[in-house]
Design an enzyme around this catalytic site. Structure first.
Site, mmCIF file in Angstrom:
data_model
loop_
_atom_site.group_PDB
_atom_site.id
_atom_site.type_symbol
_atom_site.label_atom_id
_atom_site.label_comp_id
_atom_site.label_asym_id
_atom_site.label_seq_id
_atom_site.Cartn_x
_atom_site.Cartn_y
_atom_site.Cartn_z
ATOM 1 N N SER A 119 18.816 36.570 43.885
ATOM 2 C CA SER A 119 19.492 35.412 43.306
ATOM 3 C C SER A 119 20.800 35.124 44.010
ATOM 4 O O SER A 119 21.385 34.067 43.824
ATOM 5 C CB SER A 119 19.845 35.682 41.845
ATOM 6 O OG SER A 119 18.743 36.115 41.136
ATOM 7 N N GLU A 154 13.978 28.113 46.311
ATOM 8 C CA GLU A 154 15.013 28.020 47.347
ATOM 9 C C GLU A 154 14.544 28.854 48.538
ATOM 10 O O GLU A 154 14.258 30.046 48.384
ATOM 11 C CB GLU A 154 16.338 28.596 46.834
ATOM 12 C CG GLU A 154 17.221 27.589 46.166
ATOM 13 C CD GLU A 154 18.508 28.207 45.646
ATOM 14 O OE1 GLU A 154 19.572 27.607 45.882
ATOM 15 O OE2 GLU A 154 18.468 29.263 45.011
HETATM 16 N N1 3HC Z 1 5.956 31.430 30.847
HETATM 17 C C1 3HC Z 1 5.079 30.440 31.018
HETATM 18 N N2 3HC Z 1 5.207 29.239 30.413
HETATM 19 C C2 3HC Z 1 6.240 29.067 29.590
HETATM 20 C C3 3HC Z 1 7.188 30.067 29.349
HETATM 21 C C4 3HC Z 1 7.018 31.292 30.027
HETATM 22 N N3 3HC Z 1 7.864 32.305 29.878
HETATM 23 N N4 3HC Z 1 8.106 29.598 28.489
HETATM 24 C C5 3HC Z 1 7.737 28.347 28.192
HETATM 25 N N5 3HC Z 1 6.628 28.022 28.865
HETATM 26 C C6 3HC Z 1 5.920 26.747 28.831
HETATM 27 C C7 3HC Z 1 5.340 26.485 27.465
HETATM 28 O O1 3HC Z 1 4.073 27.064 27.337
HETATM 29 C C8 3HC Z 1 5.288 24.972 27.433
HETATM 30 O O2 3HC Z 1 4.161 24.521 28.173
HETATM 31 P P1 3HC Z 1 3.470 23.112 27.839
HETATM 32 O O3 3HC Z 1 4.545 22.073 27.831
HETATM 33 O O4 3HC Z 1 2.514 22.957 28.968
HETATM 34 O O5 3HC Z 1 2.825 23.290 26.511
HETATM 35 C C9 3HC Z 1 6.518 24.562 28.244
HETATM 36 O O6 3HC Z 1 6.873 25.703 29.044
HETATM 37 C C10 3HC Z 1 7.660 24.214 27.324
HETATM 38 O O7 3HC Z 1 7.902 25.331 26.503
HETATM 39 P P2 3HC Z 1 8.275 25.255 24.959
HETATM 40 O O8 3HC Z 1 7.738 23.988 24.373
HETATM 41 O O9 3HC Z 1 7.904 26.531 24.317
HETATM 42 O O10 3HC Z 1 9.835 25.286 24.929
HETATM 43 P P3 3HC Z 1 10.861 24.364 25.666
HETATM 44 O O11 3HC Z 1 10.424 22.949 25.719
HETATM 45 O O12 3HC Z 1 12.155 24.723 25.065
HETATM 46 O O13 3HC Z 1 10.853 24.893 27.173
HETATM 47 C C11 3HC Z 1 11.775 26.229 28.856
HETATM 48 C C12 3HC Z 1 11.108 26.219 27.484
HETATM 49 C C13 3HC Z 1 10.786 25.741 29.909
HETATM 50 C C14 3HC Z 1 12.142 27.664 29.131
HETATM 51 C C15 3HC Z 1 13.004 25.277 28.801
HETATM 52 O O14 3HC Z 1 13.824 25.621 27.722
HETATM 53 C C16 3HC Z 1 13.821 25.304 30.068
HETATM 54 O O15 3HC Z 1 13.495 24.642 31.045
HETATM 55 N N6 3HC Z 1 14.937 26.045 30.036
HETATM 56 C C17 3HC Z 1 15.824 26.161 31.182
HETATM 57 C C18 3HC Z 1 15.234 27.133 32.163
HETATM 58 C C19 3HC Z 1 16.129 27.301 33.355
HETATM 59 O O16 3HC Z 1 17.189 26.722 33.511
HETATM 60 N N7 3HC Z 1 15.678 28.188 34.255
HETATM 61 C C20 3HC Z 1 16.447 28.553 35.422
HETATM 62 C C21 3HC Z 1 17.233 29.779 35.124
HETATM 63 S S1 3HC Z 1 18.199 30.267 36.487
HETATM 64 C C22 3HC Z 1 17.180 31.190 37.406
HETATM 65 O O17 3HC Z 1 16.054 31.494 37.054
HETATM 66 C C23 3HC Z 1 17.740 31.666 38.701
HETATM 67 C C24 3HC Z 1 18.170 33.095 38.634
HETATM 68 O O18 3HC Z 1 18.536 33.479 39.935
HETATM 69 C C25 3HC Z 1 19.334 33.340 37.698
#
Ligand code: 3HC
Length: 295
Positions: A119, A154
């Protein structure tokens, strides 16, 4: 060269997702952890993820079984011997990552691509752990969590990364349905360069009593249309991971905006790592997350 076999080192939040998406596009995947139970737990997490997709009737049960059959969990690093691609997604620590890469260097095929999901750590610092003849095949391939959902990769080129390696990763990313952005080899790359000061500032605002955790998160969700508030996102990514990223970035830039906020240090000392430990800015022990009563 097309990649058929992928060795994923690390079966945690990122590693299990990386294994899942590769298996879903037909790759044979070995999911490695030095402790077998952790590799098996990562594979089970994938099974749970796929089960949810089956429940939504978006995946047939047979297809789920086919994807799972492509993934084997192991504690034996020698299973890297036939891999075309090694993706490393282990703890964000330079020495730990270098140790792993040194070991893999002695076991992997000569033409394997080495990709780190780091990261924040510079790719050149990691590539230094492998022999000079390997470095053209060493690249940064940074996924975002949850990996099956987030469409970004990335691509980070180290000084020695070859055009051929970058092109192979681009082509693989396209097969995975991911969008590629290219970052220079600076700690934190593009996304965490922006994200880390944002998360840290939310933590500082909370610590100063500017708002409750719920209001800070609602501010970003409702006021900025972010899918998650910064404190919930910090818990989701893992506070230990964020602490490690902050240390790498502060070490490089020496600017307060990248430093671990004092509250983060205290929470880490208390063993509050976010969702993975059940406690972070929120308490995850109940049916729904509730504000951590200890903060
Ligand atoms: N694995 C697989 N699919 C998942 C999941 C997981 N862990 N969590 C959620 N999903 C899927 C759900 O099944 C759902 O699918 P669908 O729309 O096809 O039915 C979809 O994602 C949306 O999930 P939910 O309806 O349960 O919940 P949300 O609408 O709140 O979405 C989220 C969950 C996708 C996690 C959303 O809250 C989000 O985008 N959050 C921000 C995530 C983010 O910013 N990630 C980057 C983090 S930084 C990083 O990773 C870099 C590192 O270096 C720090």
């Amino acid at each position: 060269m097309p990649i058929d076999r992928v060795f994923v080192a690390g079966a945690g939040l990122m590693g299990h997702g990386i294994a899942q998406v590769h298996a879903a596009i037909g790759k044979q995947v070995v999911l490695y952890e030095p402790e077998l139970s952790r590799a098996v737990a990562g594979r089970e997490r994938i099974a749970d993820n796929l089960e949810q997709v089956v429940a939504k009737r978006r995946l047939a049960a047979e297809e789920r079984d086919t994807i799972l059959d492509r993934i084997s969990a192991t504690d034996d690093p020698r299973r890297v011997a036939d891999a075309g691609l090694v993706v490393e997604a282990i703890y964000e620590d330079l020495d730990v990552k270098r140790g792993l890469w040194r070991e893999i260097d002695g076991l992997a095929p000569v033409d394997a691509i080495f990709a780190s999901n780091t990261s924040s750590i510079a790719i050149d610092d990691l590539a230094a752990a492998v022999g000079p003849e390997r470095r053209p095949a060493f690249v940064g391939m940074h996924f975002f969590s949850p990996v099956p959902v987030m469409r970004l990769i990335e691509l980070v080129r180290g000084t020695a990364t070859s055009d051929e390696t970058a092109a192979t990763i681009r082509s693989l990313a396209a097969d995975l349905g991911k969008h590629v952005i290219v970052s220079a080899d600076r700690p934190g790359f593009i996304v965490n360069r922006m994200l880390m000061p944002f998360l840290a500032e939310a933590m500082r605002a909370f610590e100063e009593g500017v708002g409750s955790a719920e209001d800070i998160d609602a501010g970003a969700k409702i006021g900025l249309n972010h899918p998650m508030g910064p404190l919930a996102l910090a818990d989701f990514v893992g506070l230990d991971t964020l602490g490690a990223i902050a240390d790498v970035m502060f070490d490089e830039f020496r600017e307060r905006r990248f430093a671990q906020p004092p509250l983060l240090r205290k929470m880490l000392a208390a063993g509050w790592y976010g969702r993975k430990s059940g406690m972070g800015f929120y308490d995850y022990s109940g049916e729904k997350p509730a504000p951590n009563p200890g903060l």
